[in-house]
Design a protein around this motif. Sequence first.
Motif, PDB file in Angstrom:
ATOM      1  N   THR A  84       0.827  -1.192  -0.047  1.00 45.93           N
ATOM      2  CA  THR A  84      -0.110   0.150   0.233  1.00 45.93           C
ATOM      3  C   THR A  84       0.964   1.244  -0.110  1.00 45.93           C
ATOM      4  OG1 THR A  84      -0.146  -0.146   2.428  1.00 45.93           O
ATOM      5  CG2 THR A  84      -1.850  -1.193   1.246  1.00 45.93           C
ATOM      6  N   GLU A  85       2.328   1.109   0.459  1.00 47.55           N
ATOM      7  CA  GLU A  85       2.920   2.299   0.460  1.00 47.55           C
ATOM      8  C   GLU A  85       3.883   2.587  -0.863  1.00 47.55           C
ATOM      9  OE1 GLU A  85       3.823   1.549   5.174  1.00 47.55           O
ATOM     10  OE2 GLU A  85       5.389   1.455   3.703  1.00 47.55           O
ATOM     11  N   THR A  86       3.725   1.564  -1.671  1.00 46.70           N
ATOM     12  CA  THR A  86       4.515   1.604  -2.835  1.00 46.70           C
ATOM     13  C   THR A  86       3.826   2.781  -3.786  1.00 46.70           C
ATOM     14  OG1 THR A  86       4.787  -0.727  -2.899  1.00 46.70           O
ATOM     15  CG2 THR A  86       5.296   0.556  -4.894  1.00 46.70           C
ATOM     16  N   ASN A  87       4.851   3.509  -4.720  1.00 49.64           N
ATOM     17  CA  ASN A  87       4.483   4.461  -5.400  1.00 49.64           C
ATOM     18  C   ASN A  87       3.468   4.112  -6.439  1.00 49.64           C
ATOM     19  OD1 ASN A  87       4.308   6.522  -7.076  1.00 49.64           O
ATOM     20  ND2 ASN A  87       6.317   7.464  -6.633  1.00 49.64           N
ATOM     21  N   ALA A  88       2.513   4.534  -6.895  1.00 53.68           N
ATOM     22  CA  ALA A  88       1.677   4.156  -7.923  1.00 53.68           C
ATOM     23  C   ALA A  88       2.150   4.159  -9.273  1.00 53.68           C
ATOM     24  CB  ALA A  88       0.284   4.838  -7.804  1.00 53.68           C
ATOM     25  N   THR A  89       2.713   3.359  -9.628  1.00 54.82           N
ATOM     26  CA  THR A  89       3.644   3.199 -10.943  1.00 54.82           C
ATOM     27  C   THR A  89       3.158   2.436 -12.034  1.00 54.82           C
ATOM     28  OG1 THR A  89       5.161   1.764 -10.172  1.00 54.82           O
ATOM     29  CG2 THR A  89       5.574   4.245  -9.880  1.00 54.82           C
ATOM     30  N   ALA A  90       1.785   1.742 -11.408  1.00 54.79           N
ATOM     31  CA  ALA A  90       1.424   0.731 -12.411  1.00 54.79           C
ATOM     32  C   ALA A  90       0.551   1.283 -13.599  1.00 54.79           C
ATOM     33  CB  ALA A  90       0.355  -0.126 -11.609  1.00 54.79           C
ATOM     34  N   THR A  91       0.917   0.530 -14.840  1.00 54.97           N
ATOM     35  CA  THR A  91       0.258   1.009 -15.999  1.00 54.97           C
ATOM     36  C   THR A  91      -1.127   0.791 -15.818  1.00 54.97           C
ATOM     37  OG1 THR A  91       0.826  -1.049 -17.156  1.00 54.97           O
ATOM     38  CG2 THR A  91       2.215   0.693 -17.287  1.00 54.97           C
ATOM     39  N   ARG A  92      -1.960   1.468 -16.793  1.00 52.33           N
ATOM     40  CA  ARG A  92      -3.347   1.129 -16.996  1.00 52.33           C
ATOM     41  C   ARG A  92      -3.514   0.000 -18.037  1.00 52.33           C
ATOM     42  NH1 ARG A  92      -6.456   5.151 -14.856  1.00 52.33           N
ATOM     43  NH2 ARG A  92      -5.474   7.063 -14.419  1.00 52.33           N
ATOM     44  N   ASP A  93      -4.875  -0.546 -18.256  1.00 51.63           N
ATOM     45  CA  ASP A  93      -5.023  -1.652 -18.948  1.00 51.63           C
ATOM     46  C   ASP A  93      -4.382  -1.499 -20.549  1.00 51.63           C
ATOM     47  OD1 ASP A  93      -8.580  -2.087 -18.029  1.00 51.63           O
ATOM     48  OD2 ASP A  93      -6.592  -2.557 -17.049  1.00 51.63           O
ATOM     49  N   ASP A  94      -3.706  -2.452 -20.589  1.00 53.45           N
ATOM     50  CA  ASP A  94      -2.807  -2.470 -22.003  1.00 53.45           C
ATOM     51  C   ASP A  94      -3.217  -3.371 -23.170  1.00 53.45           C
ATOM     52  OD1 ASP A  94       0.656  -1.957 -22.698  1.00 53.45           O
ATOM     53  OD2 ASP A  94      -1.063  -1.725 -23.857  1.00 53.45           O
ATOM     54  N   ALA A  95      -3.721  -3.231 -23.945  1.00 52.25           N
ATOM     55  CA  ALA A  95      -4.152  -4.228 -24.998  1.00 52.25           C
ATOM     56  C   ALA A  95      -3.014  -4.976 -25.575  1.00 52.25           C
ATOM     57  CB  ALA A  95      -5.315  -3.740 -25.726  1.00 52.25           C
ATOM     58  N   THR A  96      -1.883  -4.081 -25.681  1.00 51.97           N
ATOM     59  CA  THR A  96      -0.636  -4.704 -26.227  1.00 51.97           C
ATOM     60  C   THR A  96      -0.002  -5.659 -25.259  1.00 51.97           C
ATOM     61  OG1 THR A  96       0.717  -2.847 -25.411  1.00 51.97           O
ATOM     62  CG2 THR A  96      -0.467  -2.525 -27.530  1.00 51.97           C
ATOM     63  N   ALA A  97      -0.465  -6.020 -24.049  1.00 53.48           N
ATOM     64  CA  ALA A  97       0.182  -6.759 -23.231  1.00 53.48           C
ATOM     65  C   ALA A  97       0.292  -8.167 -23.828  1.00 53.48           C
ATOM     66  CB  ALA A  97      -0.560  -6.554 -21.877  1.00 53.48           C
ATOM     67  N   ASN A  98      -0.564  -8.462 -24.470  1.00 56.58           N
ATOM     68  CA  ASN A  98      -0.648  -9.767 -24.999  1.00 56.58           C
ATOM     69  C   ASN A  98       0.533 -10.043 -26.032  1.00 56.58           C
ATOM     70  OD1 ASN A  98      -3.167 -10.779 -24.207  1.00 56.58           O
ATOM     71  ND2 ASN A  98      -4.115  -9.734 -25.894  1.00 56.58           N
ATOM     72  N   ASP A  99       1.546  -8.970 -26.206  1.00 53.36           N
ATOM     73  CA  ASP A  99       2.448  -9.134 -27.043  1.00 53.36           C
ATOM     74  C   ASP A  99       3.617 -10.006 -26.187  1.00 53.36           C
ATOM     75  OD1 ASP A  99       2.477  -6.116 -28.833  1.00 53.36           O
ATOM     76  OD2 ASP A  99       1.341  -7.915 -29.144  1.00 53.36           O
ATOM     77  N   HIS A 130      -9.762  -0.345  -5.102  1.00 52.71           N
ATOM     78  CA  HIS A 130      -8.757   0.676  -4.402  1.00 52.71           C
ATOM     79  C   HIS A 130      -7.503   1.019  -5.108  1.00 52.71           C
ATOM     80  CE1 HIS A 130     -11.505  -0.846  -0.951  1.00 52.71           C
ATOM     81  NE2 HIS A 130     -11.436   0.388  -0.740  1.00 52.71           N
ATOM     82  N   GLU A 131      -7.500   2.199  -5.798  1.00 53.26           N
ATOM     83  CA  GLU A 131      -6.226   2.429  -6.771  1.00 53.26           C
ATOM     84  C   GLU A 131      -4.954   2.424  -6.268  1.00 53.26           C
ATOM     85  OE1 GLU A 131      -4.834   5.997  -9.859  1.00 53.26           O
ATOM     86  OE2 GLU A 131      -6.645   6.197  -8.730  1.00 53.26           O
ATOM     87  N   MET A 132      -4.876   2.984  -4.995  1.00 56.27           N
ATOM     88  CA  MET A 132      -3.417   2.691  -4.383  1.00 56.27           C
ATOM     89  C   MET A 132      -2.859   1.210  -4.089  1.00 56.27           C
ATOM     90  SD  MET A 132      -2.146   5.738  -4.470  1.00 56.27           S
ATOM     91  CE  MET A 132      -0.848   5.498  -3.474  1.00 56.27           C
ATOM     92  N   PHE A 133      -4.129   0.477  -3.524  1.00 56.70           N
ATOM     93  CA  PHE A 133      -3.725  -1.013  -3.274  1.00 56.70           C
ATOM     94  C   PHE A 133      -3.373  -1.578  -4.484  1.00 56.70           C
ATOM     95  CE2 PHE A 133      -4.781  -5.231  -2.558  1.00 56.70           C
ATOM     96  CZ  PHE A 133      -4.234  -5.532  -1.235  1.00 56.70           C
ATOM     97  N   ARG A 134      -4.425  -1.590  -5.280  1.00 56.75           N
ATOM     98  CA  ARG A 134      -4.035  -1.990  -6.567  1.00 56.75           C
ATOM     99  C   ARG A 134      -2.875  -1.537  -7.177  1.00 56.75           C
ATOM    100  NH1 ARG A 134      -8.038  -0.036  -9.161  1.00 56.75           N
ATOM    101  NH2 ARG A 134      -7.167   1.284 -10.730  1.00 56.75           N
ATOM    102  N   ALA A 135      -2.365  -0.641  -7.168  1.00 58.86           N
ATOM    103  CA  ALA A 135      -1.013  -0.151  -7.570  1.00 58.86           C
ATOM    104  C   ALA A 135       0.148  -0.873  -6.976  1.00 58.86           C
ATOM    105  CB  ALA A 135      -1.016   1.313  -7.650  1.00 58.86           C
ATOM    106  N   GLY A 136      -0.192  -0.920  -5.652  1.00 60.66           N
ATOM    107  CA  GLY A 136       1.081  -1.570  -4.933  1.00 60.66           C
ATOM    108  C   GLY A 136       0.981  -3.034  -5.162  1.00 60.66           C
ATOM    109  N   VAL A 137       0.041  -3.628  -5.511  1.00 61.41           N
ATOM    110  CA  VAL A 137       0.142  -5.067  -5.850  1.00 61.41           C
ATOM    111  C   VAL A 137       0.807  -5.359  -7.110  1.00 61.41           C
ATOM    112  CG1 VAL A 137      -1.576  -7.044  -6.530  1.00 61.41           C
ATOM    113  CG2 VAL A 137      -1.892  -5.725  -4.374  1.00 61.41           C
ATOM    114  N   ILE A 138       0.290  -4.336  -8.181  1.00 63.98           N
ATOM    115  CA  ILE A 138       0.925  -4.688  -9.585  1.00 63.98           C
ATOM    116  C   ILE A 138       2.130  -4.348  -9.369  1.00 63.98           C
ATOM    117  CG2 ILE A 138       0.892  -3.318 -11.679  1.00 63.98           C
ATOM    118  CD1 ILE A 138      -1.923  -3.053 -11.483  1.00 63.98           C
ATOM    119  N   ALA A 139       2.901  -3.414  -8.666  1.00 67.98           N
ATOM    120  CA  ALA A 139       4.146  -3.213  -8.532  1.00 67.98           C
ATOM    121  C   ALA A 139       4.910  -4.290  -7.636  1.00 67.98           C
ATOM    122  CB  ALA A 139       4.367  -1.641  -7.664  1.00 67.98           C
ATOM    123  N   THR A 140       4.417  -4.974  -7.082  1.00 68.81           N
ATOM    124  CA  THR A 140       4.865  -6.154  -6.485  1.00 68.81           C
ATOM    125  C   THR A 140       5.056  -7.392  -7.320  1.00 68.81           C
ATOM    126  OG1 THR A 140       4.103  -5.492  -4.014  1.00 68.81           O
ATOM    127  CG2 THR A 140       4.551  -7.734  -4.469  1.00 68.81           C
TER     128      THR A 140
END
Length: 246
Positions: free
Chosen positions: A5-20, A35-45
Motif C-alpha cells: 500500500t506504500e508503494t508509489n503508484a507506478t502501475a500502468t493502465r489496461d494495455d491491450a498490447t500486453a498480449n505481445d 482501491h487504486e492505491m492498493f491495486r497499484a501496490g499489488v501490481i508493483a509487487t
Amino acid sequence: MDTMTETNATATRDDATANDTAGGGRIRVAVVDDHEMFRAGVIATLRTEFDIVGQGADVDGSIAMIARTKPDVVLLDVHVPGGAGGGGTEILLRSKGLSPGSVFLALSVSDSPQDVGAVIRAGARGYVTKTITGADLISSVKQVHEGYAVFSPKLAGFVLSVFQGGGAEGLATGERPVHDEELDRLSNREQEVMRLIARGYTYKEVAAELFISIKTVETHMSAVLRKLQLSNRTELTRWAADRRLV
C-alpha cells in the motif's frame, strides 16, 4: 501487506498490447480491485515476476478486460462495485466463458464465511487475505497457475467444512461431497491432516491448526500415505488436487 500500500503508484493502465508478452513464458496476470492505491501496490509487487496484462476496478470493466487480455491468473477482490451487485463472484461467473483458460485467486480484506464460500463455489482456485506478504502473494499466484489450491491459514477450518459439505454456508447450495472409496479409507482426522499437508502446511503448522502434537500429525500422515498407497507429500498433493480436495 503494508509494503504494497506504500508503494508509489507506478502501475500502468489496461494495455491491450500486453498480449505481445505472452510468448515470453512468464505468467500473465490481471488485477481486479477498486482501491487504486492498493491495486497499484499489488501490481508493483507482482510485475517483478509476472506480466501484468490488465487491471480493473468495477464489475463490467473487469469482465471486458479479462475477455480482451485472457490472463493466466486473475487476482480478484471479492467486493467490487458495479454490475448486478455480485462483486468478484459475479466477475468470476461471467468471465468463465469469455476466458476459460483463466484461473482466479481471490485477494480480499474479508475473511467472512459467506464471502469465502461464495467465491470458492463460483470456481476460485484459492482465497488469501490482504494481510499476506508480497513474497507469499507471488508464491500463491504461481501455485494456482500450477493447479494447486491456495488459502490463507486462518481460513483453513472453514474451507475444510465447505469441501466436506459441513456447516450452513457449505450446504447453502445443496452441494454434497462426491463418494470416493479411497477418501473413505481415511478417518475424519486423517482427512483434516491430509488436506492441510496437501495445501503446503508444515507438520508444526498442522499441529497448531488442529490443536494436536507434531508426533500425532506424523502418525496420521504415515497412516494417510499407507492407506492411499502414496510415497510422499508431493504425490499426496497431486492426489488431493486431482480430486479438488484442496
